[in-house]
Design an enzyme around this catalytic site. Structure first.
Site, short mmCIF file in Angstrom:
data_model
loop_
_atom_site.label_atom_id
_atom_site.label_comp_id
_atom_site.label_asym_id
_atom_site.label_seq_id
_atom_site.Cartn_x
_atom_site.Cartn_y
_atom_site.Cartn_z
N LYS A 19 0.83 -1.21 0.00
CA LYS A 19 0.00 0.00 0.00
C LYS A 19 0.87 1.26 0.00
O LYS A 19 0.64 2.18 -0.78
CB LYS A 19 -0.93 -0.03 1.23
CG LYS A 19 -1.89 1.13 1.32
CD LYS A 19 -3.11 0.77 2.14
CE LYS A 19 -2.89 0.84 3.64
NZ LYS A 19 -2.74 2.23 4.15
N SER A 20 1.86 1.31 0.86
CA SER A 20 2.71 2.51 0.96
C SER A 20 3.42 2.77 -0.37
O SER A 20 3.52 3.93 -0.82
CB SER A 20 3.76 2.32 2.05
OG SER A 20 3.15 2.24 3.31
N GLY A 91 -4.86 8.04 5.44
CA GLY A 91 -3.94 8.95 6.12
C GLY A 91 -2.72 9.25 5.25
O GLY A 91 -2.23 10.39 5.22
N ARG A 119 -8.34 12.37 12.55
CA ARG A 119 -6.90 12.02 12.68
C ARG A 119 -6.05 13.29 12.74
O ARG A 119 -6.31 14.27 12.05
CB ARG A 119 -6.50 11.09 11.54
CG ARG A 119 -7.28 9.78 11.68
CD ARG A 119 -6.85 8.74 10.73
NE ARG A 119 -5.50 8.27 10.98
CZ ARG A 119 -4.86 7.44 10.19
NH1 ARG A 119 -5.45 6.99 9.09
NH2 ARG A 119 -3.63 7.06 10.48
N SER A 164 7.30 8.83 12.16
CA SER A 164 6.17 8.67 11.24
C SER A 164 6.64 8.91 9.81
O SER A 164 7.12 9.99 9.48
CB SER A 164 5.06 9.66 11.59
OG SER A 164 4.20 9.83 10.49
N ASP A 312 1.76 -1.32 11.81
CA ASP A 312 0.46 -1.76 11.28
C ASP A 312 0.17 -3.23 11.60
O ASP A 312 -0.96 -3.69 11.44
CB ASP A 312 0.40 -1.54 9.77
CG ASP A 312 0.36 -0.06 9.42
OD1 ASP A 312 0.01 0.76 10.28
OD2 ASP A 312 0.71 0.29 8.27
N LYS A 339 -4.54 5.72 14.72
CA LYS A 339 -4.66 5.07 13.41
C LYS A 339 -6.14 5.11 12.98
O LYS A 339 -6.91 5.90 13.49
CB LYS A 339 -4.11 3.64 13.50
CG LYS A 339 -2.60 3.60 13.78
CD LYS A 339 -1.81 4.20 12.63
CE LYS A 339 -0.33 4.19 12.90
NZ LYS A 339 0.43 4.93 11.87
N ARG A 385 -7.66 -3.23 9.44
CA ARG A 385 -6.70 -4.14 10.10
C ARG A 385 -7.35 -4.87 11.28
O ARG A 385 -6.96 -5.98 11.63
CB ARG A 385 -5.44 -3.39 10.52
CG ARG A 385 -4.77 -2.69 9.35
CD ARG A 385 -3.29 -2.69 9.37
NE ARG A 385 -2.79 -1.97 8.20
CZ ARG A 385 -2.58 -2.51 7.00
NH1 ARG A 385 -2.80 -3.79 6.80
NH2 ARG A 385 -2.14 -1.78 5.99
C1 S3P Z 1 2.41 4.75 6.19
C2 S3P Z 1 3.02 5.01 7.38
C3 S3P Z 1 2.51 4.56 8.68
C4 S3P Z 1 1.48 3.44 8.56
C5 S3P Z 1 0.49 3.72 7.46
C6 S3P Z 1 1.20 3.90 6.12
C7 S3P Z 1 2.99 5.29 4.96
O1 S3P Z 1 1.93 5.66 9.34
O2 S3P Z 1 0.81 3.26 9.77
O3 S3P Z 1 -0.40 2.63 7.35
O4 S3P Z 1 2.65 4.81 3.87
O5 S3P Z 1 3.81 6.22 5.05
P1 S3P Z 1 2.85 6.66 10.20
O6 S3P Z 1 4.01 6.93 9.36
O7 S3P Z 1 2.07 7.89 10.46
O8 S3P Z 1 3.17 5.90 11.45
#
Ligand code: S3P
Length: 428
Positions: A19-20, A91, A119, A164, A312, A339, A385
Site C-alpha cells: 500500500k505505501s 492517512g 486524525r 512517522s 500496522d 490510526k 486491520r
Molecule cells: C504509512 C506510514 C505509517 C502506517 C500507514 C502507512 C505510509 O503511518 O501506519 O499505514 O505509507 O507512510 P505513520 O508513518 O504515520 O506511522
C-alpha cells in the site's frame, strides 16, 4: 461475516501490492516527466483515493488490468482542482499530498471520511507552516477538512517528535519546492519507501541514520515500478499459519524492507517456525517468499526502535500473543491510538470479549497468553486491520465469531476473505 475454528491451513497465497509503495508510485509518477508504469499496484480503496486526487489535479492516470500508467507533468505540472479533493480513509494520501500542495501556485481544499476527520494533522501542518506554508483546518480542530494555499517554501531542519513516515514524507515532498535543502530527523527510523523511490526518480536525497535530507528543485524522471507484496497484508497469513494447528502456508513475493519487517523478528523471538526463501530484489526493495508452520510460541517484550517497523502489524501481533505461553508486553506504541481506530482500545476490548486477558496501557498492551479464546461479536469500527485480525483469530477460537463492518478490508486488501477461504473451508 461469520468465522469458526479450523485446522490445517495449507497452501500458497500471493498477497497484493504494498500500500505505501503503491501510493508513492502515483504521487512521484505525477511529479515526473514522462510516463511511469506500475505493476502489481494495490487496487485497494486507499490507493484508489490517491489516483482520484491526482486525476483531479490534472494528471492522466490509466488504470489498466495489469498496469497503471501515470502521465507525469513534472514538478510544476499540477493544476488547480475543480472540486475538493477526497482522500477517503487514507492517512497516507492526506498527509503526503499536503506536502506537495503546500508548494503549488494554487489553493486546494481536501477532506476525507469520518475517520480521517478525526486524525491529527497538526503533526504536518506545524512543520509545513515553519516552511512558509499556509494551511487552515477548516473546522479549526487540527484535522481535515484542510485548505492549502500554495506559497513559496523555505527549507528547514525538522526534528520530529514522532517516528512517522507520513510526517517525514510530507516534509520531504514540500522540500522539493523549497529554496534550500530540507532535513527531517525522527526519533526512530520509520519506513523509508519515499527515500528509496524518490532516489530512483532522480532526486538528490541522502539518508544518514534517522535523518533524511532532500535537495530542492530536482527534475524527476518517469520510472517502471514493480510493487512488492505488502508485508502488512502477509501478516494475517503469518499469524494464521502460526496459530492454527497443523498449518503450513507459503506466502509469495513479500516485501521485507528492514524498516517494515519487525513482525518477522518478533515472530522469530516468539519461537515461530518461519523461513525466508528466495530472497531477491524488486523495484529497489528486498523481497522474499515466507514459509510459515504452526508453532508453539512464547511471550516477548516489544518496544523502542522496532515499533515503527511493525506498527500496522501490532493488532495481529497482539492477537497472536494470546496463543503464546507467558506475557507479551507491547510498549512505546502510543501511535496506535491515532490510526484508523484507537487500536489499543479496540484490540483490548475485542480480545477480552473472546476470553483473552489483555490490559490496555497508555502506550500499548499487556497480554497474558494461554487463555483459550471463544467466538464473540467483533465491532471492526470500520478499521480494515481490525477486521482482518479477528477473521484470523476466529480460526483458532471456539464457536462463532461475527465481524461487523467486515467489508472495510477493501481499504487495503479487497480479496482478503477469498484468499483466506482458499486456505480454509470454514469461512462463509
Ligand atoms: C504509512 C506510514 C505509517 C502506517 C500507514 C502507512 C505510509 O503511518 O501506519 O499505514 O505509507 O507512510 P505513520 O508513518 O504515520 O506511522
Amino acid at each position: 461475516m461469520i468465522f469458526t475454528r479450523t485446522t490445517a491451513l495449507k497452501g500458497t497465497v500471493t498477497v497484493p501490492g504494498d500500500k505505501s509503495i503503491s501510493h508513492r508510485s502515483i504521487m512521484f509518477g505525477a511529479l515526473s516527466n514522462g510516463t511511469t508504469r506500475v505493476t502489481n499496484f494495490l487496487k485497494g480503496a486507499d490507493c484508489l483515493s490517491t489516483i482520484d486526487c491526482f486525476r483531479n489535479l490534472g494528471i492522466q492516470i490509466d488504470d489498466n488490468p495489469d498496469e497503471i500508467l501515470i502521465h507525469g507533468k513534472g514538478l510544476h505540472g499540477l493544476s488547480a482542482p475543480k472540486r475538493m479533493l477526497d482522500t477517503g480513509n487514507s492517512g497516507t494520501t492526506t498527509r503526503l499530498i499536503c506536502g506537495i500542495l503546500a508548494g503549488q501556485d494554487f489553493t486546494t481544499e481536501l477532506n476525507g471520511d469520518a475517520s480521517i476527520q478525526t486524525r491529527p494533522m497538526k503533526r504536518i501542518t506545524e512543520p509545513l507552516s515553519q516552511m512558509g506554508a499556509h494551511i487552515t483546518s477548516l473546522k479549526n480542530n487540527d484535522c481535515a477538512p484542510l485548505r492549502i494555499e500554495g506559497a513559496p517554501l523555505h527549507g528547514i531542519h525538522y526534528v520530529s517528535p514522532v517516528a512517522s513516515a507520513q510526517v517525514k514524507s510530507c516534509i520531504l515532498l514540500a522540500g522539493l519546492y523549497a529554496d534550500c535543502p530540507t532535513s527531517v530527523t525522527e526519533p526512530y527510523l520509520s519506513r523509508n519507501h519515499s527515500e528509496i523511490m524518490l532516489r530512483h526518480f532522480g532526486v538528490d536525497l541522502k539518508s544518514k541514520g534517522v535523518t533524511a535530507t532532500i535537495q530542492p528543485g530536482a527534475e524527476l524522471f518517469a520510472q517502471d515500478i514493480q510493487v512488492p507484496g505488502d508485508i502488512s497484508s502477509a501478516a494475517y497469513f503469518i499469524a494464521a499459519g502460526l496459530m492454527v494447528p497443523d498449518s503450513e502456508i507459503l506466502i509469495r513475493n513479500v516485501g521485507i524492507n528492514p524498516t517494515r519487517n519487525g513482525m518477522l523478528k518478533v515472530c522469530q523471538d516468539m519461537g515461530a517456525d518461519l523461513t525466508l526463501l528466495n530472497v531477491r530484489e524488486a523495484g529497489g526493495e528486498p523481497v522474499a517468499d515466507l514459509l510459515v508452520r504452526h508453532s508453539s510460541l512464547r511471550g516477548v517484550t516489544i518496544g523502542g526502535a522496532i515499533i515503527p517497523t511493525l506498527i500496522d502489524e501490532l493488532p495481529m501481533i497482539a492477537a497472536l500473543a494470546c496463543f503464546a505461553e507467558g506475557t507479551t508486553i507491547i510498549k512505546d506504541a502510543q501511535e496506535l491510538k491515532v490510526k484508523e481506530s484507537n487500536r489499543i482500545e479496540v484490540m483490548a476490548v475485542n480480545l477480552n470479549a473472546m476470553g483473552a486477558c489483555v490490559t490496555a496501557t497508555e502506550d500499548g498492551m499487556i497480554i497474558e497468553g494461554g487463555h483459550p479464546l471463544h467466538g464473540a461479536v467483533i465491532d471492526s469500527r470500520l478499521d480494515h486491520r481490525i477486521a482482518m485480525t479477528f477473521a484470523v483469530t476466529a480460526l483458532a477460537a471456539d464457536g462463532e465469531t461475527r465481524i461487523q463492518g467486515a467489508d472495510c478490508v477493501r481499504i487495503s486488501y479487497p480479496g482478503f476473505y477469498k484468499d483466506l477461504e482458499k486456505l480454509t473451508a470454514n469461512c462463509c
